[in-house]
Motif scaffolding. Structure first.
Motif, mmCIF file in Angstrom:
data_model
loop_
_atom_site.group_PDB
_atom_site.id
_atom_site.type_symbol
_atom_site.label_atom_id
_atom_site.label_comp_id
_atom_site.label_asym_id
_atom_site.label_seq_id
_atom_site.Cartn_x
_atom_site.Cartn_y
_atom_site.Cartn_z
ATOM 1 N N ILE A 56 41.604 52.035 29.958
ATOM 2 C CA ILE A 56 40.768 51.358 30.522
ATOM 3 C C ILE A 56 40.846 50.014 30.775
ATOM 4 O O ILE A 56 40.083 49.006 31.351
ATOM 5 C CB ILE A 56 39.509 51.361 29.285
ATOM 6 N N ALA A 57 42.337 49.444 30.778
ATOM 7 C CA ALA A 57 42.721 48.175 31.031
ATOM 8 C C ALA A 57 42.143 47.752 32.217
ATOM 9 O O ALA A 57 41.513 46.706 32.526
ATOM 10 C CB ALA A 57 44.115 48.157 30.964
ATOM 11 N N SER A 58 42.585 48.587 33.333
ATOM 12 C CA SER A 58 42.072 47.949 34.745
ATOM 13 C C SER A 58 40.767 48.131 35.026
ATOM 14 O O SER A 58 40.070 47.112 35.593
ATOM 15 C CB SER A 58 42.706 48.642 35.806
ATOM 16 N N ALA A 59 39.807 48.872 34.191
ATOM 17 C CA ALA A 59 38.314 48.855 34.460
ATOM 18 C C ALA A 59 37.791 47.643 33.717
ATOM 19 O O ALA A 59 36.595 47.461 34.043
ATOM 20 C CB ALA A 59 37.954 49.997 33.893
ATOM 21 N N SER A 60 38.292 47.204 32.936
ATOM 22 C CA SER A 60 37.564 46.249 31.991
ATOM 23 C C SER A 60 37.790 44.748 32.538
ATOM 24 O O SER A 60 37.293 43.620 32.034
ATOM 25 C CB SER A 60 38.412 46.089 30.519
ATOM 26 N N ILE A 61 38.502 44.685 33.690
ATOM 27 C CA ILE A 61 38.912 43.406 34.314
ATOM 28 C C ILE A 61 38.249 43.549 35.703
ATOM 29 O O ILE A 61 38.739 44.563 36.521
ATOM 30 C CB ILE A 61 40.061 42.797 34.183
ATOM 31 N N ALA A 62 37.253 42.755 36.146
ATOM 32 C CA ALA A 62 36.785 42.901 37.566
ATOM 33 C C ALA A 62 37.902 42.557 38.533
ATOM 34 O O ALA A 62 38.681 41.707 38.349
ATOM 35 C CB ALA A 62 35.674 41.880 37.702
ATOM 36 N N PRO A 63 37.968 43.159 39.854
ATOM 37 C CA PRO A 63 38.973 42.934 40.596
ATOM 38 C C PRO A 63 39.196 41.444 41.194
ATOM 39 O O PRO A 63 40.092 41.105 41.384
ATOM 40 C CB PRO A 63 38.318 44.147 41.814
ATOM 41 N N SER A 64 37.923 40.783 41.102
ATOM 42 C CA SER A 64 37.917 39.427 41.601
ATOM 43 C C SER A 64 38.824 38.624 40.568
ATOM 44 O O SER A 64 39.406 37.561 40.760
ATOM 45 C CB SER A 64 36.623 38.930 41.668
ATOM 46 N N CYS A 65 38.843 38.944 39.183
ATOM 47 C CA CYS A 65 39.211 38.263 38.176
ATOM 48 C C CYS A 65 40.970 38.219 38.535
ATOM 49 O O CYS A 65 41.781 37.582 37.790
ATOM 50 C CB CYS A 65 39.134 38.727 36.709
ATOM 51 N N LEU A 66 41.337 39.470 38.938
ATOM 52 C CA LEU A 66 43.037 39.461 39.142
ATOM 53 C C LEU A 66 43.361 38.480 40.252
ATOM 54 O O LEU A 66 44.520 38.218 40.498
ATOM 55 C CB LEU A 66 43.482 40.811 39.764
ATOM 56 N N ALA A 67 42.599 37.889 41.148
ATOM 57 C CA ALA A 67 42.946 37.000 42.146
ATOM 58 C C ALA A 67 42.313 35.641 42.046
ATOM 59 O O ALA A 67 42.221 34.830 42.785
ATOM 60 C CB ALA A 67 42.781 37.649 43.263
ATOM 61 N N CYS A 68 41.823 35.547 40.856
ATOM 62 C CA CYS A 68 41.069 34.194 40.519
ATOM 63 C C CYS A 68 42.120 32.943 40.698
ATOM 64 O O CYS A 68 43.191 32.659 40.014
ATOM 65 C CB CYS A 68 40.235 34.191 39.039
ATOM 66 N N PHE A 69 41.536 31.997 41.278
ATOM 67 C CA PHE A 69 42.115 30.630 41.482
ATOM 68 C C PHE A 69 41.851 29.599 40.386
ATOM 69 O O PHE A 69 42.231 28.472 40.366
ATOM 70 C CB PHE A 69 42.450 30.245 43.002
ATOM 71 N N ASP A 70 40.645 29.911 40.037
ATOM 72 C CA ASP A 70 39.742 28.907 38.995
ATOM 73 C C ASP A 70 39.546 29.272 37.839
ATOM 74 O O ASP A 70 38.443 29.251 37.114
ATOM 75 C CB ASP A 70 38.607 28.333 39.901
ATOM 76 N N TYR A 71 40.542 29.882 36.977
ATOM 77 C CA TYR A 71 40.373 30.648 35.811
ATOM 78 C C TYR A 71 39.973 29.606 34.697
ATOM 79 O O TYR A 71 39.055 29.915 33.917
ATOM 80 C CB TYR A 71 41.622 31.196 35.142
ATOM 81 N N THR A 72 40.238 28.240 34.659
ATOM 82 C CA THR A 72 39.753 27.341 33.896
ATOM 83 C C THR A 72 38.362 26.842 34.273
ATOM 84 O O THR A 72 37.695 25.868 33.741
ATOM 85 C CB THR A 72 40.701 26.177 33.580
ATOM 86 N N ASN A 73 37.747 27.435 35.240
ATOM 87 C CA ASN A 73 36.412 26.668 35.818
ATOM 88 C C ASN A 73 36.677 25.143 36.221
ATOM 89 O O ASN A 73 35.698 24.305 35.674
ATOM 90 C CB ASN A 73 35.434 26.970 34.804
ATOM 91 N N ALA A 74 37.715 24.800 36.698
ATOM 92 C CA ALA A 74 37.780 23.306 37.074
ATOM 93 C C ALA A 74 36.890 22.889 37.943
ATOM 94 O O ALA A 74 36.824 21.682 38.091
ATOM 95 C CB ALA A 74 39.364 23.165 37.482
ATOM 96 N N LEU A 75 36.433 23.607 38.732
ATOM 97 C CA LEU A 75 35.538 23.310 39.774
ATOM 98 C C LEU A 75 33.854 23.269 39.434
ATOM 99 O O LEU A 75 33.070 22.455 39.945
ATOM 100 C CB LEU A 75 35.446 24.063 41.115
ATOM 101 N N ALA A 76 33.573 23.608 37.970
ATOM 102 C CA ALA A 76 32.450 23.320 37.416
ATOM 103 C C ALA A 76 32.270 21.998 36.794
ATOM 104 O O ALA A 76 33.106 21.344 36.403
ATOM 105 C CB ALA A 76 32.168 24.578 36.078
ATOM 106 N N TYR A 185 47.204 30.002 25.350
ATOM 107 C CA TYR A 185 47.759 31.453 25.748
ATOM 108 C C TYR A 185 46.910 32.263 26.766
ATOM 109 O O TYR A 185 47.834 32.760 27.496
ATOM 110 C CB TYR A 185 47.563 32.233 24.212
ATOM 111 N N SER A 186 45.840 32.298 26.616
ATOM 112 C CA SER A 186 44.909 33.285 27.758
ATOM 113 C C SER A 186 45.083 32.598 29.000
ATOM 114 O O SER A 186 45.304 33.451 29.830
ATOM 115 C CB SER A 186 43.471 32.908 27.064
ATOM 116 N N ILE A 187 45.204 31.214 29.213
ATOM 117 C CA ILE A 187 45.558 30.867 30.673
ATOM 118 C C ILE A 187 46.814 31.084 31.111
ATOM 119 O O ILE A 187 47.017 31.538 32.064
ATOM 120 C CB ILE A 187 45.285 29.326 30.469
ATOM 121 N N ASP A 188 47.746 30.753 30.026
ATOM 122 C CA ASP A 188 49.121 31.159 30.209
ATOM 123 C C ASP A 188 49.151 32.536 30.915
ATOM 124 O O ASP A 188 50.023 33.177 31.855
ATOM 125 C CB ASP A 188 50.095 30.945 29.160
#
Length: 193
Positions: A56-76, A185-188
């Protein structure tokens, strides 16, 4: 996939349960909010990450999350989340504190309006953290089923037995990163993945 990963679809009589939301929390468990349309009853389930099957690992994460450039939501303007907030053993997704990051004046205006209209209450506690996050981030990437799938490595189909998973979760919650360091940890981990 969450119902399958938690073993809720194996003829145990919970067929009408609906997953309303889930979050991977800093107690190293996935917190799942469930509802039953037939009874209007809501419940929460917590299961150690370590017990989830690799399938279930790959199904639990949206494909867009694998290429996210703004994981910390710095643009928000404002960011709200569980990641750096304190977590108690009795907390559920609906009752745990969340961290609030205000990035600019527009965000401050939104937060001030939400407080003034009693849509938001803010605790004065400043975010803090403890525990080492660097070593754990590297170790997580090395053992991660998503990384294994991307690199052609073996995927672990079975998670840990529940007893060992709960023990591992207990140890990691006490010895691992907490608060802001869990967020680090999560960001790293996401950047390395």
């Amino acid at each position: 996939f969450i119902k399958i990963g938690l073993g809720l679809e194996d003829g145990d009589g919970d067929d009408d349960l609906r997953v309303q939301g889930y979050e991977f929390m800093q107690d190293f468990k996935v917190h799942v909010k469930l509802s039953s349309p037939s009874t209007s009853k809501k419940s929460y389930l917590k299961s150690p990450y370590f017990c989830l099957p690799g399938s279930i690992a790959s199904a639990s994460i949206a494909p867009s999350c694998l290429a996210c450039f703004d994981y910390t939501n710095a643009l928000a303007d404002v960011v709200v989340g569980y990641m750096a907030a304190p977590l108690n053993d009795s907390d559920t997704m609906s009752s745990s504190l969340q961290s609030l990051t205000v990035r600019n004046q527009r965000g401050q205006t939104m937060v001030s309006n939400a407080i003034r209209h009693q849509r938001l209450s803010v605790h004065s506690e400043k975010a803090s953290g403890s525990g080492n996050h660097e070593t754990l981030s590297s170790a997580t990437v090395q053992a991660d089923n998503i990384v294994m799938a991307m690199t052609g490595g073996p995927i672990k189909e079975k998670g840990m037995p529940k007893l060992l998973g709960n023990l591992m979760s207990f140890i990691m919650t006490r010895a691992g990163p907490k608060g802001v360091n869990f967020a680090r940890y999560s960001i790293d981990y996401h950047v390395l993945r």
